[in-house]
Design an enzyme around this catalytic site. Sequence first.
Site, PDB file in Angstrom:
ATOM      1  N   CYS A  18      41.500  37.957  31.928  1.00 53.94           N
ATOM      2  CA  CYS A  18      42.432  38.084  33.041  1.00 53.94           C
ATOM      3  C   CYS A  18      42.172  39.386  33.795  1.00 53.94           C
ATOM      4  O   CYS A  18      41.998  40.420  33.164  1.00 53.94           O
ATOM      5  CB  CYS A  18      43.858  38.063  32.481  1.00 53.94           C
ATOM      6  SG  CYS A  18      45.136  38.115  33.751  1.00 53.94           S
ATOM      7  N   PRO A  19      42.116  39.330  35.095  1.00 55.88           N
ATOM      8  CA  PRO A  19      42.421  38.216  36.008  1.00 55.88           C
ATOM      9  C   PRO A  19      41.185  37.473  36.507  1.00 55.88           C
ATOM     10  O   PRO A  19      41.287  36.664  37.417  1.00 55.88           O
ATOM     11  CB  PRO A  19      43.103  38.919  37.169  1.00 55.88           C
ATOM     12  CG  PRO A  19      42.322  40.201  37.305  1.00 55.88           C
ATOM     13  CD  PRO A  19      42.008  40.601  35.860  1.00 55.88           C
TER      14      PRO A  19
END
Length: 81
Positions: A18-19
Amino acid sequence: MSSQYDIAETLDVKGASCPMPVVKTKGAIDDLAVGDVLEVVATDSGSMSDLDGWAAGTTGVELVNQEAGDDVYRHYVRKTE
């Protein structure tokens, strides 16, 4: 594992956390035609909720399915507009 979708493109984001799976998915979906399905292949378990949340809050895409198995997560995103 085979998909029932006609995949226009496969995006490999294995190893990304992430992200980045969402960022790379957005970039790839922008290059597709309306109706095309992008298969996203990830190893980050958080991609399940991240891509679901992104698609739910994003106009022009639909998360049509997600599959988890053997530490690999597959997401199928259709461009709707």
